[in-house]
Each structure stands twice: as structure tokens, then as C-alpha cells.
Design a protein around this motif. Sequence first.
Motif, PDB file in Angstrom:
ATOM      1  N   ILE A 172       0.535  -1.289   0.156  1.00 33.22           N
ATOM      2  CA  ILE A 172       0.036  -0.086  -0.058  1.00 33.22           C
ATOM      3  C   ILE A 172       0.991   1.226   0.065  1.00 33.22           C
ATOM      4  CG2 ILE A 172      -0.105   0.226   2.527  1.00 33.22           C
ATOM      5  CD1 ILE A 172      -3.242   0.571   2.288  1.00 33.22           C
ATOM      6  N   ASP A 283      -3.989   0.834  -4.842  1.00 28.57           N
ATOM      7  CA  ASP A 283      -2.670  -0.088  -4.550  1.00 28.57           C
ATOM      8  C   ASP A 283      -3.091  -1.277  -3.608  1.00 28.57           C
ATOM      9  OD1 ASP A 283      -0.088  -1.112  -4.175  1.00 28.57           O
ATOM     10  OD2 ASP A 283       0.629   0.486  -3.202  1.00 28.57           O
ATOM     11  N   GLY A 284      -3.922  -0.702  -2.531  1.00 28.78           N
ATOM     12  CA  GLY A 284      -4.051  -1.858  -1.280  1.00 28.78           C
ATOM     13  C   GLY A 284      -5.085  -2.829  -2.029  1.00 28.78           C
TER      14      GLY A 284
HETATM   15 MG    MG Z   1      -0.390  -3.063  -3.818  1.00 30.16          MG
END
Ligand code: MG
Length: 355
Positions: A172, A283-284
Motif C-alpha cells: 500500500i 494499491d491496497g
Molecule cells: Mg498493492
Amino acid sequence: MAAVCLAALWGWAADAPAGEGPDRFEFRETHMGSEFKLVVYCNDEALASRAARAAFDRVAGLDATLSDYKVDSELMRLSDRAGGPPVAVSDDLFEVLRRSRELSERTGGAFDVTINPVVKLWRRARRDGTLPPRDRLDEALSRVGWEKLVLDPGARTVRLTLEGMRLDVGGIAKGYASDAALAEVRRLGITRALVAGAGDVVAGDPPPGRDGWTVGIAPLDPARRPGRFLSLSNAAVSTSGDAERYVEIDGVRYSHIVDPRSGLGLTGRSSVTVVAPDGTTSDGLATALSVLGPDRGLALAEEAEGVEALIVSAAGDGDGDRTTVRATGGFGAMLGEGPGASEPGTVPTLGGPEP
Ligand code: MG
Ligand code: ADP
């Protein structure tokens, strides 16, 4: 045999026609083991340079805070105190952990920043080319669990309730850093900007005369050119997949993304692209959806506000293998034209080496 490949996302953007409107400036620096790129349109070269300096300095600062490679990062020092009393942390570290924990709850633990003990074993596996022994994986897994990460927003403290726990925000941090870099650029008054930290791209207002920034989605084979293009503005996109980093042992490819239930690197080859309102989320979620797989992953993406996702999966491991492509209902509407001959200002490959 350990193999390392690069790059999941490619991007292009058009130059403004010569002599009209703002100029295009592009800057690159390596941070967090990846090349970060900044593209801005503005009328003032000195301002563009100042914005780039501020943006990259911010990313460098976040690297010093969030790295799980640098032994003296704030994240590492927090991990060193696992099993002890609550620790007061910086705003950035608290925010990254708060967002991470929220994502753990939403994904039923598919995303888990306490996964570091297991990730470390897989890093060694990538170096040595041998599978981590099952008993070592089980021991590492016994120290993993996002519920044992206790956050107190009032006091801004963090407590890792079990001795031996360790954090890893690699899933992240680049998205968070890209968000923070764009915020720096905007703070200096530049609105037409794009930040790309390897496979994580955060876009502000589009280039002059355009609806969005053109960002290519790399196919499963990183050597090939993208076949799909997004048109992106004031939003973010991330790609996660084993095209970037994996280890092959006895003919099986293990991704650097780990399933926290089994402790195993993911073996189904896939590339997950997530569009979201910000880079921390994209991203996460891209990492989380890789773990969840198409059925559960796309269901989760459909529920999330402002989120669309595309999952390309391969049955085998070689070129020309059958691939399946699945996406959320709204993903198609995000796709745009590829870069045409009228677009001379190519932004090259978005990607970079691992640390
Ligand atoms: Mg990621
Ligand atoms: P990349 O860093 O290549 O862009 P990702 O954003 O998908 O890729 O992050 C992968 C990294 O996230 C791994 O290298 C590891 O540090 C961490 N990680 C691995 N598995 C998980 C997981 N299940 N939940 C959270 N983080 C993970």
C-alpha cells in the motif's frame, strides 16, 4: 530458479502543441526501490522544478518512515516494540496503518500488513530458489494477524499485541506515497499532473485539451505492449501481479503476494488492475484482489464507491496460454483510445527495479 521481471503498467500522455498553452515537464527519481515519475503541465519551468523537488522529497521522507528494508525506519522501530505498550507514531504511519486495517476488515484479512514474518521467508526463497519449510511458514503465520494491530486514533498510538509481530506496508505504501506526491504538486498550484510510482499511478487534472491521461494496462507477459488503455483524471490506478516479482520452484511460480490464510505465495498467474479515487485505495485493493481472486475480488470491487477492476488470469505459465479476462460492470467505460500518431509526448514504461 529465481526470476525477476519488471513493470506492470505503461503510460502515455500527449504533449501540448508547440507554442500554445502550458509546457509539459517530466521528472524521474528512484525511491522505495522504484522509479517515480512526475509529469506536469504549467507555464513556469522554475515552478515545475520546485514542485518536482517537493514531491520527490515527500516520497523520500515516506520511504524513511515506511520502509521495511531500512532498519531504522519508523515502521521497523515500531515492529521492534511488538508485545509492548502502545507507541506514539507519526501522522503518516498512523494513516497508512489505519487505511491498511480498514482494508483488512473489508477483505476478510486477504490484505494484511502484519504479513511480514511470512513475506521475509518468501524473500529468502526468491534469493535461494527453495521453498520455505512448512514448519517455518507455520511459525511465521502464528505471528500474523491484523486483529492484533490495535490503533488508538485519539492518542495516535499503535500497539502490536503479540511479541514477534512485524509490519510490511509494501502492498500500500507506493500508492500512499503517490497520493502524497500529487498533493505536494497541487499545493504549489499545479493541477495538471500525474505521479507514477512503478505500478501505481495517481492523476490530477488532465493534460490541456484532453479528457484524461492515457495509461496503458500491461498484458500478463511484461515483454508485450499494452492492449488496453485507460483515460484517467482525478483518480488512481494500480496493477498488482506476478509479472513483477516471483520465484519459480519445481516448475511452480510463486508470487511475492502471499495468501495470509496459507502463508503461500499466490500461484495462479494473474494481473489485477484497480481504478479508485486515490492511490492508497487502488494499491491496497490491487494486492487484496490478487489474493481474493476474480469471484470474491470483483464482488468486493462492485460494492466499493468509485472502484472498478480488471482481472486477467492465465491457466498455465507460458506465452500463448489461455487467459481469462473479467471486470466490474463499469470498467469498460473507463477505457480510452491508445496513444495515436498525434501524440508525440510518450511517457515511457511505468516500472522499476525492486530493492
Ligand atoms: Mg498493492
Ligand atoms: P508491488 O509492490 O509489486 O507494486 P503490491 O502492491 O501488490 O506489488 O505489493 C506487494 C507487496 O505487498 C509484497 O512485496 C509484500 O511486501 C506485501 N504483501 C504480500 N502479500 C500481502 C498481503 N496478503 N497483504 C498485504 N500486503 C502483502
